[in-house]
Design a protein around this motif. Structure first.
Motif, short mmCIF file in Angstrom:
data_model
loop_
_atom_site.label_atom_id
_atom_site.label_comp_id
_atom_site.label_asym_id
_atom_site.label_seq_id
_atom_site.Cartn_x
_atom_site.Cartn_y
_atom_site.Cartn_z
N LEU A 113 0.87 -1.16 0.00
CA LEU A 113 0.00 0.00 0.00
C LEU A 113 0.92 1.22 0.00
O LEU A 113 1.79 1.34 0.86
N HIS A 155 1.38 5.43 -0.26
CA HIS A 155 0.80 6.78 -0.18
C HIS A 155 1.77 7.73 -0.88
O HIS A 155 2.96 7.75 -0.57
N GLU A 202 2.28 11.77 -2.12
CA GLU A 202 1.89 13.19 -2.09
C GLU A 202 2.79 13.89 -3.11
O GLU A 202 4.01 13.74 -3.08
N ARG A 206 -7.67 8.59 -4.97
CA ARG A 206 -7.15 9.91 -4.68
C ARG A 206 -7.57 10.33 -3.28
O ARG A 206 -8.57 9.83 -2.74
N VAL A 207 -6.85 11.26 -2.72
CA VAL A 207 -7.18 11.83 -1.42
C VAL A 207 -7.89 13.15 -1.71
O VAL A 207 -7.28 14.07 -2.27
N ALA A 259 -2.68 14.06 -3.72
CA ALA A 259 -2.17 12.85 -3.10
C ALA A 259 -3.03 11.66 -3.50
O ALA A 259 -4.17 11.82 -3.93
N ASN A 260 -2.46 10.47 -3.33
CA ASN A 260 -3.21 9.25 -3.61
C ASN A 260 -2.71 8.11 -2.76
O ASN A 260 -1.63 8.17 -2.17
N TRP A 261 -3.52 7.07 -2.69
CA TRP A 261 -3.15 5.78 -2.14
C TRP A 261 -3.23 4.80 -3.30
O TRP A 261 -4.16 4.87 -4.11
N SER A 262 -2.27 3.91 -3.39
CA SER A 262 -2.29 2.92 -4.46
C SER A 262 -1.92 1.56 -3.91
O SER A 262 -1.25 1.45 -2.88
N GLU A 297 5.34 7.09 0.86
CA GLU A 297 5.33 6.26 2.06
C GLU A 297 4.82 4.88 1.66
O GLU A 297 3.76 4.76 1.05
N HIS A 324 3.86 0.83 2.65
CA HIS A 324 3.46 -0.11 3.70
C HIS A 324 3.37 -1.50 3.09
O HIS A 324 2.56 -1.74 2.19
#
Length: 109
Positions: free
Chosen positions: A5, A7, A9, A46-47, A52-55, A81, A83
């Motif tokens: 995962l 993040h 920005e 997207r945030v 920003a986004n999470w992928s 970032e 994870h």
């Protein structure tokens, strides 16, 4: 394969010309689509209100993830970032629970 995962920005310099931004964002879209078609980039959210986004990436290992992320034209302007994800024994999807499981069951009938 391993899931990560991520993040991201975007920190774009305010003094960069609009033409350059448009060109880099076009190349970013194309590379993201290539990663998705190859099965590496699995999901993208997207945030709201932020650049920003999470992928979700599905890759062999952290080295392949690094290669994917650095292949993105916006990489120099990304704050990233990462994870690492591991299977959970109570994952509803793995247990066949939740709305996805019901849709799968309905499709079988």
């Amino acid at each position: 394969m391993a899931e990560f995962l991520v993040h991201i920005e975007i920190v774009w310099p305010p003094d960069e010309p609009e033409e350059r931004r448009a060109e880099i964002f076009e190349r970013e879209l194309e590379q993201g689509q290539r990663l998705a078609a190859a099965g590496r980039l699995r999901r993208l959210w997207r945030v709201p209100g932020r650049w920003a986004n999470w992928s979700l990436y599905d890759v062999a290992d952290a080295t392949e993830l690094h290669d994917c992320l650095t292949s993105l034209p916006l990489h120099p302007w990304m704050d990233i970032e990462v994870h690492a994800l591991a299977a959970h024994p109570n994952d509803p999807r793995a247990l066949g629970l939740g709305p996805e499981a019901h849709r799968l069951e309905e499709d079988r009938t």
